[in-house]
Each structure stands twice: as structure tokens, then as C-alpha cells.
Design an enzyme around this catalytic site. Structure first.
Site, short mmCIF file in Angstrom:
data_model
loop_
_atom_site.label_atom_id
_atom_site.label_comp_id
_atom_site.label_asym_id
_atom_site.label_seq_id
_atom_site.Cartn_x
_atom_site.Cartn_y
_atom_site.Cartn_z
N LYS A 50 0.87 -1.18 0.00
CA LYS A 50 0.00 0.00 0.00
C LYS A 50 0.91 1.22 0.00
CE LYS A 50 -3.43 2.83 0.63
NZ LYS A 50 -4.29 3.12 -0.52
N SER A 51 0.54 2.26 -0.73
CA SER A 51 1.34 3.49 -0.72
C SER A 51 1.44 4.00 0.71
CB SER A 51 0.68 4.58 -1.56
OG SER A 51 0.63 4.20 -2.91
N SER A 75 -12.38 6.16 -2.31
CA SER A 75 -11.71 7.35 -1.78
C SER A 75 -11.12 6.93 -0.43
CB SER A 75 -12.70 8.50 -1.61
OG SER A 75 -11.98 9.63 -1.16
N MET A 76 -10.11 6.07 -0.50
CA MET A 76 -9.54 5.49 0.70
C MET A 76 -8.78 6.55 1.52
SD MET A 76 -10.63 2.50 0.18
CE MET A 76 -9.89 1.53 1.48
N CYS A 133 -2.33 9.72 -6.40
CA CYS A 133 -3.47 9.43 -5.51
C CYS A 133 -4.48 10.58 -5.60
CB CYS A 133 -3.03 9.25 -4.07
SG CYS A 133 -4.47 8.98 -3.01
N ASN A 197 -3.11 4.72 -12.51
CA ASN A 197 -3.86 4.74 -11.25
C ASN A 197 -5.34 4.93 -11.60
OD1 ASN A 197 -4.58 5.08 -8.50
ND2 ASN A 197 -2.64 6.10 -8.08
N GLY A 254 -8.19 -2.44 -15.13
CA GLY A 254 -9.26 -3.20 -15.77
C GLY A 254 -8.95 -4.64 -16.11
N1 OXC Z 1 -5.30 5.53 -5.79
C1 OXC Z 1 -4.31 5.77 -4.90
O1 OXC Z 1 -3.21 6.06 -5.31
N2 OXC Z 1 -4.61 5.72 -3.60
C2 OXC Z 1 -5.85 5.24 -3.12
N3 OXC Z 1 -6.85 5.26 -4.09
C3 OXC Z 1 -6.55 5.32 -5.42
O2 OXC Z 1 -7.41 5.19 -6.27
C4 OXC Z 1 -6.23 5.89 -1.81
O3 OXC Z 1 -5.61 5.55 -0.80
O4 OXC Z 1 -7.14 6.72 -1.77
#
Ligand code: OXC
Length: 315
Positions: A50-51, A75-76, A133, A197, A254
Site C-alpha cells: 500500500k502506498s 476514496s480510501m 493518488c 492509477n 481493468g
Molecule cells: N489511488 C491511490 O493512489 N490511492 C488510493 N486510491 C486510489 O485510487 C487511496 O488511498 O485513496
């Protein structure tokens, strides 16, 4: 007995060797120790984290992820355990799989600090710098669209950062933007580019409730899944045309089947990442996709993915 030829679906990303060209997309089931351990023992060709940010983050308010048959919206807000967790995890873990540390500092300075930290780790194969992001509240500009600043940022980074660096890009919708970004990236020793992304600022609506489906940012979020494949393919194709041939592309967007992977590779991807469909299926997806890809290559009489990377025909 008919002997079937071995089909080679391995990938070489500037010297980083992946037994399979199929891996997870950053953000998907790769945040916690449990997630990462599952990826390590799965048949994915690499593990992408995860970033991460400098400090752990809880991310945006829930509900923040929604999926339908054709895609997903999220929208994490970068929920993650902080860079030290990922570096410590790797320090303790003895495994052979390539490991990509995705980073997404909340400011440019934070990205520099993260890269300084990553520079000291002997366990990461590469950093994937997420410039795309779309979901940080209070930040309207996705860094990957800020053409004026990228050159300066990369120049600063390569003054001190000595490990392989990949760049995760947002989708672009104009040929001239891709040309411009490729021109900038070509000037630096980038190890790979990952595109794309999620499509930023989409909106999905629940017609019965007459509402949006996620809470943050009034329901706007990044779109992923089947719906975005044509945009992913177009970006891969154009970057393949404009990037130096020494910069491989990791395709993302996709992919649900072996055929989708074939299309990404035909457009110019050397490896691929799976996002929305990985959330739907879990780690067993890497086996299914590998089998489907191998089966398709057998049918098409290709012995290796290297035979058709970027070989898309046009009229
Ligand atoms: N892309 C991202 O780079 N981060 C996540 N969502 C996304 O679509 C996030 O953490 O919102």
C-alpha cells in the site's frame, strides 16, 4: 504423447526478475502484515505495498469503497501503517519475491524523507513513487498532472536516491500530455513506469436511495476495474511509443482475465498489476490469471511474453 512447450511468463523489470509478470496493484490487500504474508506465498510475481506515508494514517471516513459489476469507486485516503512498518516487515521477513515499496508522501518534502529512508533498506527491490493518488482531502492537484514541478522533483530525488525507482502515473487523456510526461521521464534513470492509477473524480450513484455511494469528498472518487481498461490500454500504448525503450511499463487498469493481460502486453506492458478484480477474488486470482494467460499463449503459439510486448498492429 504431445509434449507441450513451456510457456515463459516471467518478466524482467530493469534487472528485477519476476517469475510471473502478474502482481497486485498498490493499495489492494497489501496494507497489513496478514495481507503481505498472503501475497508472499501466493503466485503473484511480486509484492507491492500500500502506498505509505511517514506516519500511519487511518484514511478517509467510511464507506470509502464501492464496487459494481463493471468497476469500483474508492476514496480510501491512503490508509497505511507508515513507512517504518513496511521497512521493519521486510527486515524481519526472509523471502525471495521482488518487493516494491509504494510511497505517497502528503507533500514533496515528505516524499524526499520517505526516499531517504527507502535508500537505507537493502531489502526492497524498488520504490514505486505514487504521483497519482486522487483522494487526499484538501489537495486538489494530483502530482502527476503538475508538469511544471515534476522535473525539479525528479532532479532533486536523483541527487541522493540510488535504488531503482518506478513512477506510478495517473491516466492522461491527451496525447500531448503523455508526450510531455514521457519527455520529462526520459531524462532521468527511471526503472519503470506504472500506468494507470484510478480515474480521478468519478461519481457513482445509488438510484434507489438517490445518493452517492461513498462518503468522502461528496461521493467523488477514483474509478477502477473493467470500465477503465480502454484508458489503461491507451496510456500504456502511448507511453510505450514515447518512453525510452530502457523504461519498461507495468500496466494496471481493468484486468479481469488472461486476455486482458494479453492486451496490456500487446500495447507495451512488460508486467501487469491487478486492482479491483483482486479485491473481488483474493490471492487465488494470481493462479487463475496465470493459467488463463498460459492457455491463451499456447493457443496463439507464443512461447514467451517477450515475443509480443508492444507488437500491436494498426491499420
Ligand atoms: N489511488 C491511490 O493512489 N490511492 C488510493 N486510491 C486510489 O485510487 C487511496 O488511498 O485513496
Amino acid at each position: 504423447m504431445i509434449m507441450k512447450k513451456k510457456i515463459d511468463i516471467s518478466a524482467n523489470i530493469n534487472g528485477i526478475k519476476l517469475a510471473s509478470c502478474i502482481m497486485n496493484a498498490s493499495g489492494v490487500l497489501c496494507t497489513t502484515e496478514v495481507d503481505l504474508n498472503k501475497l508472499i506465498v501466493s503466485s503473484s510475481g511480486a509484492v507491492v505495498t500500500k502506498s505509505c506515508t511517514l506516519k500511519p494514517r487511518k484514511g478517509n471516513l467510511e464507506p470509502r469503497y464501492f464496487e459494481w459489476n463493471m468497476g469500483s469507486i474508492n476514496s480510501m485516503g491512503l490508509p497505511n501503517l507508515g513507512i517504518d512498518f513496511y521497512l521493519d516487515f521486510l527486515e524481519k521477513k526472509n523471502h525471495q519475491k521482488p518487493f516494491f515499496l509504494s510511497i505517497s508522501g502528503l507533500t514533496i518534502e515528505e516524499n524526499y524523507i520517505l526516499l531517504h529512508k527507502a535508500n537505507l533498506s537493502s531489502h526492497i527491490s524498488a520504490v514505486e513513487l505514487n504521483l497519482s493518488c486522487p483522494n487526499i482531502i484538501g489537495k486538489d492537484q494530483v502530482l502527476g498532472y503538475d508538469f511544471n514541478n515534476i522535473s525539479k522533483i525528479l532532479e532533486n530525488i536523483f541527487k541522493f536516491y540510488k535504488k531503482p525507482l518506478g513512477i506510478k502515473l495517473p491516466p492522461y487523456f491527451e496525447n500531448k500530455h503523455i508526450q510531455k510526461m514521457a519527455f520529462i521521464l526520459n531524462k532521468y534513470p527511471i526503472s519503470f513506469v506504472t500506468c494507470i492509477n484510478s480515474l480521478p473524480n468519478g461519481l457513482f450513484i445509488d438510484i434507489n436511495k438517490e445518493t452517492v455511494v461513498i462518503q468522502p469528498k461528496m461521493g467523488f472518487g477514483g474509478i477502477g476495474g473493467k470500465t477503465i481498461k480502454p484508458f489503461a490500454l491507451a496510456n500504456i500504448r502511448q507511453f510505450y511509443t514515447y518512453l525510452r525503450k530502457e523504461i519498461p511499463i507495468i500496466g494496471c487498469g481493468g484486468i479481469c482475465s488472461g486476455e486482458d493481460i494479453f492486451e496490456h502486453i500487446l500495447c507495451g506492458a512488460s508486467a501487469v498489476q491487478i486492482g479491483t478484480q483482486f479485491i473481488k477474488e483474493g490471492v487465488s486470482i494470481f493462479d487463475r490469471l496465470r493459467k488463463e494467460l498460459v492457455h491463451l499463449l499456447q493457443k496463439k503459439k507464443y512461447t514467451s511474453i517477450n515475443r509480443f510486448i508492444g507488437k500491436l498492429n494498426v491499420f
